[in-house]
Design an enzyme around this catalytic site. Structure first.
Site, short mmCIF file in Angstrom:
data_model
loop_
_atom_site.label_atom_id
_atom_site.label_comp_id
_atom_site.label_asym_id
_atom_site.label_seq_id
_atom_site.Cartn_x
_atom_site.Cartn_y
_atom_site.Cartn_z
N ASP A 100 1.26 -8.62 2.73
CA ASP A 100 -0.04 -8.63 3.39
C ASP A 100 -0.88 -9.62 2.59
O ASP A 100 -1.32 -9.34 1.48
CB ASP A 100 -0.65 -7.23 3.34
CG ASP A 100 -2.07 -7.19 3.91
OD1 ASP A 100 -2.59 -8.26 4.29
OD2 ASP A 100 -2.66 -6.09 3.94
N GLU B 81 0.83 -1.21 0.00
CA GLU B 81 0.00 0.00 0.00
C GLU B 81 0.87 1.26 0.00
O GLU B 81 0.71 2.15 0.84
CB GLU B 81 -0.98 0.00 1.18
CG GLU B 81 -2.10 -1.02 1.03
CD GLU B 81 -3.27 -0.77 1.97
OE1 GLU B 81 -3.41 0.37 2.46
OE2 GLU B 81 -4.03 -1.72 2.22
N ASN C 103 -3.73 -11.02 3.59
CA ASN C 103 -5.16 -10.92 3.91
C ASN C 103 -5.75 -12.28 4.28
O ASN C 103 -6.89 -12.60 3.91
CB ASN C 103 -5.93 -10.30 2.74
CG ASN C 103 -5.90 -8.78 2.79
OD1 ASN C 103 -6.18 -8.18 3.84
ND2 ASN C 103 -5.53 -8.16 1.69
#
EC number: 3.1.4.-
Length: 692
Positions: free
Chosen positions: A579, A434, A581
């Site tokens: 990440d 991100e 998730n």
């Protein structure tokens, strides 16, 4: 009568001094005037050229004088002289001597300045560009920036310079005349008095010399403007500097906080930040220095700088202290390349230093990472830093992060915390998710580069992935980034997987709509060229019902990583950060750790029967979560769980230590994440890995 005679003798000495009658060299320091041939010494000090001692002969009858040490300043030189008369009534003679010495020193300094360093004319000439640029200051104080065709004859460029110089002279003359005719305080008009108008200025003679010979006017610009040439405009000479180091970009962060490193964004042409010089200043008191708009400006190194005081920091990064709160900062920097330097620039912060948030969630973690690890270890960080594009939506501000102060969600604020947290880990590898493109170029690259790391970026859609590596330990051999949906459709590696997925059109459509990417970098040890490592970084699809999509994405990722680490670079170890998730109870995590996922796993129906896609998958890696299975790596108001991992290849790497995560009390100090003391809704994973 005796006093009168001594005064006359002193006056004679002053006249002889003014006419400069030097004798042989003499040692520095106090010079007693003894014997029948005393000496008077002038000491000149310069910060750049050292000290010069020039003694002068004094008449024999002035032997009663004694020279002591006293200074008065005339920048950038100092003249040192004092007479102590043993007899009263000789102060008038002393004043005469001082006047003569000062007059002599001023004249000599002016001569040295005129004969010393020339003005500089900076030429930028790049073969791939059709024009060259020429920058110099005219005698009237105006600055000229000219663009000329490289293929143009020199004569045309010199003619244009002459015209510019003439126009500059005319403007200066008009301004001077306007000042003379301006009404004075009494309501009248200032006037220079009767006299003829000054004659109109003639166009100055402009020549270019190289090795003391005039350059022919038919020589092309690209060949004429050589480094070390001399440009003469009238009586003024300029030393030509061809492609000297120069700043193409210079910027300070808008938001500066005490205790957080300030890293200027730099663009350097024909040089590099490592070879450049930096010096930091701060205001003497709040508002003491008038703001100049925050933009870069020219700096004369010897010019006084009222309102500013020099700090003791001469490095690229400056960390303000609490004593700097309320004060603006100024950076004086000179671009260099290790061999020479270019024109200096000066930059002021727009806003003063503000108070920091106090203790941050990562401060205690930094106690474990005070130093860079030795060559046998690889300190690795994986961190979702929360993209700015996601903090600006009304949903996130009011529903997901209602507990976070709005200012703490602003990127200008958060980037200070991100920089401090990342630089404090002293990592060798940093994998970020991100990452906004502008944050990468404007904030992360300058900050981490100043601490010895270099980075690569891969855009996803609105944000992307970044991988940084320590330059003293690793060099980048190659990059093998892929978007998952494109690789699935076009790479033969995934032909079998695509055929399986094609049996489920609805699921296939959803998978191919996702924009997730995989960043893969192959690094080589700078100490041992036989040691290479494959560093992968990803951010898998986020939706809670997207379990089957994450399984497909991970299958693509592992097949691609296997191709890089086994086929392209046989038998190199793998570090896979991201990440994902997925909590440890989810199918994706089971697939990575166990090496397989059965076709009847519940995640194949994570989005309902309509998108069911049952298949079995396998991979050949032996992977482990280096930081284990923490209770959470993501902590927001409505959810907390472990979503982030650093997977390592057990065949080539082992875990030396895991840096403890913040305590639950630290994480929840401001209810949840992000907060004023933590820049993201995720926690960074940090561990030290060891080569096997």
């Amino acid at each position: 009568m005796e006093d009168e005679q001594r005064c006359q003798e002193a006056a004679t000495a002053a006249r002889m001094l003014a006419q400069e009658q030097p004798v042989g060299p003499r040692a520095a320091g106090t010079v007693p005037l003894v014997g029948c041939c005393p000496l008077l010494a002038i000491t000149r000090h310069s910060s750049t050229c050292g000290s010069v001692f020039r003694p002068y002969r004094i008449p024999d009858s002035s032997a009663g004088l004694q020279l002591c040490k006293e200074t008065w300043c005339r920048a950038p030189y100092v003249a040192s002289l004092q007479f102590v008369w043993r007899l009263p009534g000789a102060r008038a003679a002393l004043r005469g001597v001082r006047t003569a010495v000062e007059r002599h020193s001023r004249a000599e300094a002016a001569t040295e300045t005129a004969a010393g360093a020339m003005e500089r004319a900076v030429v930028r000439c790049v073969p791939s560009e059709p024009k060259l640029s020429l920058s110099f200051a005219l005698a009237d104080g105006s600055h000229k920036n000219m663009q000329r065709d490289q293929s143009e004859p020199l004569g045309r460029a010199l003619s244009r310079i002459a015209t510019s110089a003439l126009k500059g002279h005319a403007k200066a003359a008009a301004a001077k005349k306007s000042r003379k005719n301006r009404p004075n305080a009494s309501g009248g008009v200032s006037c220079a008095g009767p006299g003829p108008e000054p004659a109109a200025a003639c166009e100055p003679v402009v020549k270019l010399y190289y090795r003391e010979e005039a350059v022919a006017e038919d020589v092309l610009n690209v060949d004429a403007w050589q480094d070390g040439a001399v440009l003469q405009i009238g009586d003024v000479k300029y030393k030509v500097e061809h492609n000297p180091p120069a700043f193409t970009e210079l910027q300070l962060p808008r938001y500066i906080m005490a205790g957080f490193p300030v890293c200027p964004k730099l663009g350097v042409e024909f040089g590099d930040p490592a070879g450049s010089l930096f010096r930091w200043y701060k205001e003497t008191k709040p508002g003491a220095a008038e703001p100049e708009g925050g933009g870069p400006s020219s700096l004369s190194p010897s010019s006084p700088s009222p309102g500013w005081t020099e700090t003791d920091v001469d490095e690229r990064v400056y960390t303000p202290s609490n004593a700097d709160i309320g004060l603006r900062l100024k950076l004086h920097c000179t671009p260099g390349n290790g061999q020479r330097f270019g024109p200096s620039r000066e930059l002021e912060s727009v806003c003063p230093v503000e108070a920091g948030p106090g203790t941050c969630t990562f401060d205690h973690r930094h106690l474990y990472t005070k130093k860079v690890t030795d060559d046998a270890l690889i300190r690795t960080v994986s961190y979702n830093i929360l993209a700015d594009t996601y903090t600006q939506t009304e949903f996130l501000r009011t529903v997901l992060y209602p507990y976070c102060a709005p200012y703490a969600l602003e990127l200008d604020y958060r980037q200070n915390l991100i920089q401090k947290e990342l630089t404090g880990y002293n990592a060798d590898l940093i994998c970020l998710q991100e990452v906004d493109r502008n944050l990468f170029t404007d904030s992360l690259v300058p900050a981490l580069e100043a601490f010895g790391l270099e980075g690569v970026f891969r855009i996803k859609q609105h944000e992307g992935l970044a991988t940084f590596y320590r330059k003293s330990k690793f060099s980048l051999l190659s990059q093998h980034d892929i978007p998952f949906h494109e690789a699935l459709q076009s790479d033969p590696l995934h032909k079998e997987l695509l055929e399986k997925l094609a049996l489920y059109p609805s699921a296939q459509e959803r998978v191919l709509q996702r924009s997730s990417v995989l960043q893969v970098s192959v690094l080589q040890s700078t100490k041992d060229s036989s040691k290479k490592i494959c560093v992968a970084n990803t951010h898998l699809y986020w939706h809670p019902k997207g379990g089957y999509i994450r399984l497909i994405q991970m299958a693509i990722a592992l097949a691609h990583i296997r191709h890089v680490s086994c086929d392209l670079y046989p038998s190199i170890p793998v570090i896979f950060c991201g990440d994902f998730n997925s909590t440890p109870s989810i199918g994706m995590y089971h697939f990575v750790i166990s090496g397989n996922i059965p076709e009847d796993h519940e995640d194949w129906t994570s989005s309902g029967e309509e998108e069911r896609c049952n298949m079995s998958l396998t991979h050949f890696f032996k992977l482990k979560s280096a930081c284990g299975e923490p209770a959470y790596t993501n902590y927001v108001g409505g959810f907390h769980g472990c979503l982030d991992y650093i997977f390592i290849d057990l065949n080539g790497l082992e875990v030396e230590q895991v840096i403890p995560l913040p305590t639950h009390e630290e994480v929840t100090t401001h209810q949840a994440l992000p907060s004023v003391s933590h820049p993201s809704d995720h926690l960074a994973l940090v561990c030290d890995l060891k080569w096997k």
